[in-house]
Write an enzyme that holds these catalytic residues in place. Structure first.
Site, mmCIF file in Angstrom:
data_model
loop_
_atom_site.group_PDB
_atom_site.id
_atom_site.type_symbol
_atom_site.label_atom_id
_atom_site.label_comp_id
_atom_site.label_asym_id
_atom_site.label_seq_id
_atom_site.Cartn_x
_atom_site.Cartn_y
_atom_site.Cartn_z
ATOM 1 N N ALA A 132 0.841 -1.207 0.000
ATOM 2 C CA ALA A 132 0.000 0.000 0.000
ATOM 3 C C ALA A 132 0.869 1.247 0.000
ATOM 4 C CB ALA A 132 -0.919 -0.017 1.219
ATOM 5 N N TYR A 153 3.498 4.104 -2.435
ATOM 6 C CA TYR A 153 3.305 5.189 -3.402
ATOM 7 C C TYR A 153 2.745 4.690 -4.729
ATOM 8 C CZ TYR A 153 5.711 8.447 -0.353
ATOM 9 O OH TYR A 153 6.030 9.255 0.702
ATOM 10 N N ALA A 183 12.991 3.010 -19.472
ATOM 11 C CA ALA A 183 12.308 4.316 -19.456
ATOM 12 C C ALA A 183 12.927 5.207 -18.378
ATOM 13 C CB ALA A 183 10.810 4.128 -19.196
ATOM 14 N N CYS A 189 13.234 6.020 -7.470
ATOM 15 C CA CYS A 189 13.348 5.143 -8.643
ATOM 16 C C CYS A 189 14.573 5.356 -9.530
ATOM 17 C CB CYS A 189 12.100 5.280 -9.494
ATOM 18 S SG CYS A 189 10.648 4.666 -8.653
HETATM 19 P P1 NAI Z 1 6.770 1.745 -0.908
HETATM 20 O O1 NAI Z 1 7.944 1.400 -0.067
HETATM 21 O O2 NAI Z 1 6.108 3.077 -0.762
HETATM 22 O O3 NAI Z 1 5.609 0.656 -0.675
HETATM 23 C C1 NAI Z 1 5.812 -0.718 -0.653
HETATM 24 C C2 NAI Z 1 4.886 -1.309 0.404
HETATM 25 O O4 NAI Z 1 4.957 -2.737 0.317
HETATM 26 C C3 NAI Z 1 5.290 -0.960 1.842
HETATM 27 O O5 NAI Z 1 4.204 -0.278 2.480
HETATM 28 C C4 NAI Z 1 5.592 -2.311 2.500
HETATM 29 O O6 NAI Z 1 5.163 -2.382 3.849
HETATM 30 C C5 NAI Z 1 4.781 -3.253 1.626
HETATM 31 N N1 NAI Z 1 5.248 -4.632 1.658
HETATM 32 C C6 NAI Z 1 6.506 -5.103 1.473
HETATM 33 N N2 NAI Z 1 6.522 -6.449 1.524
HETATM 34 C C7 NAI Z 1 5.251 -6.844 1.762
HETATM 35 C C8 NAI Z 1 4.625 -8.112 1.908
HETATM 36 N N3 NAI Z 1 5.324 -9.253 1.803
HETATM 37 N N4 NAI Z 1 3.301 -8.149 2.144
HETATM 38 C C9 NAI Z 1 2.576 -7.003 2.241
HETATM 39 N N5 NAI Z 1 3.111 -5.783 2.086
HETATM 40 C C10 NAI Z 1 4.430 -5.689 1.854
HETATM 41 O O7 NAI Z 1 7.224 1.504 -2.402
HETATM 42 P P2 NAI Z 1 6.640 2.208 -3.729
HETATM 43 O O8 NAI Z 1 7.249 3.552 -3.917
HETATM 44 O O9 NAI Z 1 5.159 2.059 -3.739
HETATM 45 O O10 NAI Z 1 7.260 1.262 -4.845
HETATM 46 C C11 NAI Z 1 6.785 -0.046 -5.067
HETATM 47 C C12 NAI Z 1 7.393 -0.554 -6.367
HETATM 48 O O11 NAI Z 1 6.944 0.264 -7.453
HETATM 49 C C13 NAI Z 1 8.916 -0.500 -6.395
HETATM 50 O O12 NAI Z 1 9.376 -1.620 -7.110
HETATM 51 C C14 NAI Z 1 9.205 0.770 -7.168
HETATM 52 O O13 NAI Z 1 10.435 0.704 -7.836
HETATM 53 C C15 NAI Z 1 8.066 0.784 -8.163
HETATM 54 N N6 NAI Z 1 7.713 2.108 -8.668
HETATM 55 C C16 NAI Z 1 7.693 3.195 -7.819
HETATM 56 C C17 NAI Z 1 7.320 4.436 -8.301
HETATM 57 C C18 NAI Z 1 7.301 5.629 -7.409
HETATM 58 O O14 NAI Z 1 7.183 6.736 -7.927
HETATM 59 N N7 NAI Z 1 7.398 5.487 -6.106
HETATM 60 C C19 NAI Z 1 6.917 4.637 -9.713
HETATM 61 C C20 NAI Z 1 6.916 3.422 -10.478
HETATM 62 C C21 NAI Z 1 7.319 2.226 -9.965
#
Ligand code: NAI
Length: 469
Positions: A12, A14, A225, A278
């Site tokens: 949950a 970004y 990208a 990223c």
């Molecule tokens: P984030 O760190 O904000 O959110 C990830 C969430 O996953 C955390 O809340 C964490 O508690 C949860 N999590 C981790 N392992 C888990 C599990 N086993 N079960 C349940 N929940 C779990 O990360 P964000 O920024 O959302 O990025 C996620 C992915 O999307 C990454 O691979 C990132 O590279 C990619 N991404 C991010 C962008 C951005 O602008 N932040 C844009 C495009 C892609």
């Protein structure tokens, strides 16, 4: 073609939060549950006053419309998995901090744990979608784990559906994406799964914007990208250094080259350096991938993009010290902006962190103001940046201020580190009155009207502009 009726999103953050909230809004017939292990994050998503864990323009409105209708947030990961016919894996994939590939490779531990959870919990067939950014061929590892641990009658199709939203404009990007990319195996089952996900997006995205490709192309396209976007920033920043040395103006150079339709005008804004969760991570990931494939020159090429970014940040803080008569010891510096870019509260890899650390090392006093970033986050980031310094020592040097005006009081210099719109409209006359003289402004974001500030009396230094006019 199976119609998707229930979606579960693991993660949950970004990406998972905004993406699946928009899916719920646009697809009222689909029940969407976003699950996360982090109780505090889920509580914030569920907060009665919509005090959401992420600041993103337009997000609150989306959540207000869909939450409780067909959008739910929960820590019950297993139930989310069991009930869904399509599961997005949107967990974090940070750069590895130790072990093989430390500092470069993506840490796929969270992806693996989520995949194992799906395998252990699912009692019926699922479409599993990689939403996280992952190295090429991660889907293969996920399939191996799922196949080896699945129960009878539970088969898994794996898709890659990388997310291209940009923080700060995430909701607009999700409402009208340039493209949605879906990668699948080119088997009948793979194509059927791809069609099912495509049908979800077709509720609001024109069909011609939904690109379907092979799995490995999809995975690599996301890294590519981000590498291309970051490369444009490092290229313009490299040119900004030449501008400063020659008296050329980077804004004029960027405009001139951006008029070339082959180049285009976007992503040509010089700055103190890119940040965010990223760009750096994904390029380092690409570097690691290239090295593992024995493509040394390719790895070196992409690594330069990150090297240039580090250079740009260092160059900027050095310019501040040089301009302030070669010392900032004991001087008060106001840093406006702490988020890595405007319209987000995200601070991951923010240039402001590096600048403040550099100023701390020069023994300056630093006032910080950001309209969105919470104090706890600032202290956590500064502690991580200077692991040898206890928080109490940091707090003797760094002060968080409630407004830009407060931050600038009694300062020798103001640094614009984030391009928040409100910094354009500060009462600069009042700022000037409250500062020590000579009063310096360093614009690291090409944000303010330098001539106007000069007419007030400021000494203004702008990234990509030399003194030799
Ligand atoms: P984030 O760190 O904000 O959110 C990830 C969430 O996953 C955390 O809340 C964490 O508690 C949860 N999590 C981790 N392992 C888990 C599990 N086993 N079960 C349940 N929940 C779990 O990360 P964000 O920024 O959302 O990025 C996620 C992915 O999307 C990454 O691979 C990132 O590279 C990619 N991404 C991010 C962008 C951005 O602008 N932040 C844009 C495009 C892609």
């Amino acid at each position: 073609m199976p119609r998707v009726k229930q979606i579960c999103c693991i993660g949950a953050g970004y990406v998972g939060g905004p993406t699946c909230a928009v899916i719920a809004l646009k697809c009222p017939h689909i029940r969407v549950t976003i699950v996360d292990l982090n109780q505090a994050r889920i509580d914030a998503w569920n907060s009665p006053d919509f005090n959401l864990p992420i600041y993103e323009p337009g997000l609150e409105d989306v959540v207000r419309k869909a939450r409780g209708r067909n959008l739910f947030f929960s820590t019950d990961v297993d139930k989310g998995i069991r009930d869904a016919d399509l599961i997005f894996v949107s967990v974090n994939t940070p750069t590895k901090k130790s072990g093989v590939g430390a500092g470069f490779a993506a840490d796929l531990n969270y992806v693996e744990l989520a995949t194992r959870r799906i395998a252990a919990t699912a009692t019926s067939s699922k479409i599993v979608v990689e939403k996280s950014t992952v190295p090429c061929r991660t889907a293969e590892s996920m399939r191996t784990i799922l196949d080896a641990n699945s129960k009878p009658n539970a088969r898994f199709d794996i898709l890659s559906n990388p997310e291209f939203l940009a923080e700060g404009t995430a909701i607009d990007d999700l409402f009208a994406p340039d493209r949605v990319l879906i990668g699948s195996l080119q088997t009948q089952e793979g194509k059927t799964a791809c069609a099912a996900l495509s049908e979800v997006y077709q509720n609001w995205v024109p069909k011609e914007r939904i690109l379907t490709v092979g799995l490995w192309s999809s995975e690599l396209s996301k890294l590519a990208a981000n590498a291309m976007l970051a490369q444009r920033i490092s290229s313009i920043n490299a040119l900004s250094a030449i501008c400063e040395a020659t008296g050329a103006n980077i804004a004029e150079v960027a405009h001139s080259i951006g008029q070339d339709s082959r180049i285009g005008p976007k992503f040509l804004r010089a700055s103190v350096g890119f940040g965010g969760s990223c760009f750096q991570k994904d390029i380092l990931n690409l570097v690691y991938l290239s090295e593992s494939l024995n493509l040394k020159e390719v790895a070196e090429y992409w690594k330069q993009v990150v090297t240039m970014n580090e250079y740009q940040k260092r160059r900027f803080s050095k310019r501040v010290v040089d301009t302030l008569f070669n010392t900032i010891t004991g001087k008060r510096i106001a840093v406006l902006g702490f988020a890595f870019k405007a319209d987000t509260g995200d601070t991951r890899e923010s240039a402001a962190i590096t600048l403040i650390r550099d100023f701390q090392q020069e023994k300056a006093l630093i006032n910080v103001y950001d309209p969105q970033v919470e104090s706890n986050q600032i202290w956590a980031d500064l502690t991580e940046a200077s692991p040898d310094m206890p928080l109490a020592a940091i707090q003797r040097q760094v002060f968080i201020c409630p407004s830009a005006l407060e931050a600038c009081k009694n300062a020798e210099a103001v640094i614009i580190a984030t391009e928040w719109a409100e910094f354009k409209t500060i009462d600069w006359q009042a700022v000037y009155a409250g500062m020590n003289k000579p009063a310096f402004v360093f614009d690291g974001r090409l944000l303010v009207d330098a001539n106007k500030l000069r007419s007030i009396g400021f000494k203004v230094t702008v990234i990509g502009r030399g003194e030799r006019l």
